[in-house]
Design an enzyme around this catalytic site. Structure first.
Site, PDB file in Angstrom:
ATOM      1  CB  CYS A  87      -1.850  -2.463   2.495  1.00 15.84           C
ATOM      2  SG  CYS A  87      -0.278  -3.314   2.714  1.00 15.84           S
ATOM      3  CG  HIS A 336      -3.499  -8.007   2.965  1.00 13.12           C
ATOM      4  ND1 HIS A 336      -4.164  -7.062   2.225  1.00 13.12           N
ATOM      5  CD2 HIS A 336      -2.527  -7.334   3.650  1.00 13.12           C
ATOM      6  CE1 HIS A 336      -3.611  -5.875   2.436  1.00 13.12           C
ATOM      7  NE2 HIS A 336      -2.618  -6.009   3.288  1.00 13.12           N
TER       8      HIS A 336
END
Lengths: 389, 389
Positions: A87, A336
């Protein structure tokens, strides 16, 4: 080492974008950044793209070449490099772009990030994301990310008295900010009650404590600071770029409520920018779960360890508060798309520093910080940006 | 921009390494590079690792953090970054490491590459490798890599009269070199006949025209050139690092027998090093298939277009010939763990320039070149190294 500036930014909407492919998303973000910078494709010297799991999500690797090709830049044979750190892929792509400009190897560089997560079923997505943790010691035990962050939350609650209401207040604040961001996946308010009454994913984390699965892309155009004003009246200067690693597995940490990678990267970043946490006017931090934002504002030195939940509930991190956090809506409400997030954070900081953030504008913003995390803290990357060089 | 040098190298054996995991392989290569450089772990400022498809091969992303952790470097919180560009992942990791040192962001950097390809069945491997090509326009049509390179070979034969015997001579030469490399996957001779009589994979490419599926890892230690002699009496200097993109799909190329990415990157590299192809004493080139080596020596300017097959058959590229190519055995005989290959090429050049290449030593080697390709030419990265700065 040359100073570096952002001279253009672009971002797609974030969300479940059924009608857009991975390649279309990145090109949309890239073109909008190029147009924002007012440059032509032939001026670009290199591309860096953050992407976590093209191999699993779209069965495509070699993402750098794909991006250069579909952006119409293959005819210029521009070097294009994919960077991956789960991420934090976007944040590291941005950092590599900055280093490339700083080195003198390249002048005008596009650093972007993209992820297309909704083309596969949710079990595949969850398993692909679990590859950001230690497959051999966490993944195969069934410890997916909500479970790992739930353990962090549980210990934080036990040790510091953090409450479920305090966790929920992070989500409520980020949804409020997202409502003012036309690119956000969720542009609506939620209440403390709606978080607490939402389905439990991994106790104490409800589904509204978790960031969503998203598609999206973002990009910035970087240039040497000394020429930035040739391209724009509102350059945003990179005052620091710092990165650190922690253990890949949560169980190997000294303390699971502190991300050492964040602490170390933050210290380096503050030293490099010659500022302290008090000089930061606002920040985009990695709120993949509500507890992650609470740990982040502690680890970044904005509040003392253990006080993150309390100050969040009291409004210190809201727009208008002492240090607004995640004005974009954060990972929670803006969405996200994992490879895109770290770059989107820089896009938000740039828009704020230029005074172009509309209803969510932070008054008098001079210095902003981005904080992007890979996995449960195996990687952290921090950037500090300023209106002045 | 600071000049950069290699002060240490390490490489595992390449092959089907059933008893070694991905993480063990990288650590073995890294430790051997660190020992070769005579430095301690605490001296390392950053790691870069090339890896193509951890997500598919070992269900693990976030490879940078994994590597830092398992190398025992997490306690130093060293920044660690994975770079991916299909089979050029290693070459790009090396390049990012060089740029990081050149920029002044870091002093001592380890650039490595690793791939563990034999933990999954061969169909999964083939499909994972096909993700280096354009999934939407090539992969879904069944065009895997032997098929793509077979089309290149077929046109090269048609246009330039290249023969199957000439293709086979590349494999025979590389096996001969591999026999003298104790790290090589295949350390035995083959004959032209054994190539021509081996099973046909994609006409005109026989199985012995193809590089194998391999496990392995390699690493180099980089330092600023001005301090390199503090660490070693035989530093190897980076004279150029250049990268270019081509179209991802073969069918979009101007000419499929020329990799424009190679041509453009080579021109940049020669300009940067202030040399011409004639100044290169020997090279490691990307022979994923025999035809790829033939195209490479043409595109790099060592011979005229169309003459690559002829000169290979005549021995120009053998050790002792005018320009020895793939003294390590190349991808064909040394093996091709895709993320590791680009770095292994630099390991071989370093050993040759230090005079440590044993039976395969090139006499009087002063300047060597590496050429690493992603996909069918979507990415090319070229480095030139010298004994003198």
């Amino acid at each position: 080492m040359r100073d570096v500036a952002i001279i253009g930014v672009g971002c797609t909407e974030f969300g479940e974008l059924w009608d857009k492919s991975f390649r279309e998303l990145f090109v949309e973000a890239g073109i909008s950044a190029i147009e924002d910078a007012g440059i032509q494709g032939g001026k670009i010297d290199a591309l860096y793209v953050g992407n976590m799991s093209g191999g699993r999500f779209i069965e495509q690797e070699h993402i750098g070449s794909l991006i250069a090709d579909y952006a119409g830049l293959a005819s210029f044979n521009i070097p294009s490099t994919r960077v991956e750190a789960a991420c934090a892929s976007g944040g590291l792509a941005l950092r590599q772009g900055i280093i490339a400009v700083a080195s003198g190897y390249h002048d005008i560089v596009i650093a972007g990030g993209a992820e297309k997560m909704t083309d596969v079923d949710v079990e595949t997505t969850t398993d692909a994301l679990a590859a950001a943790a230690d497959r051999e010691w966490e993944g195969v035990m069934g410890a997916t990310f909500p479970g790992l962050y739930a353990m962090i939350a549980r210990l934080h609650m036990h040790r510091y008295g953090t409450t479920s209401e305090q966790l929920a207040s992070v989500a409520v604040k980020n949804h409020h900010n997202g409502m003012m961001n036309p690119k956000a996946q969720f542009q609506h308010e939620i209440s403390i009650d709606s978080v607490l009454n939402s389905v439990m994913i991994a106790d104490p984390l409800h589904v509204f404590d978790c960031s969503p699965i998203s598609d999206g892309a973002s990009a910035v155009v970087l240039a040497p600071a000394e020429v930035a004003r040739k391209y724009t009246d509102t350059p945003v200067y990179v005052k620091a770029s710092a990165q650190a690693s922690g253990t890949l597995s949560l169980h190997d940490r000294r303390d699971i409520t502190t991300l050492d990678a964040t602490v170390v990267a933050a210290k380096k970043a503050y030293d490099m920018a010659k500022v302290t946490p008090r000089d930061i006017d606002f920040a985009e931090v990695h709120d993949c779960f509500t507890i992650a934002e609470i740990c982040a504002i502690e680890d970044l030195g904005f509040v003392k360890k253990g006080e993150g939940g309390k100050v969040s509930q009291e409004g210190m991190t809201a727009i208008g508060g002492k240090i607004p956090i995640n004005t974009s809506g954060g990972l929670k409400a803006c969405g996200h798309p994992v490879g895109a997030t770290g770059v989107k954070q820089a896009v938000e900081i740039t828009m704020q520093l230029r005074g172009e953030a509309g209803k969510r504008q932070v008054d008098g913003a001079e210095i902003g910080l981005t904080h992007n995390v890979g996995g449960s803290g195996g990687t952290a990357v921090i950037h500090i940006f300023g209106r002045e060089r």
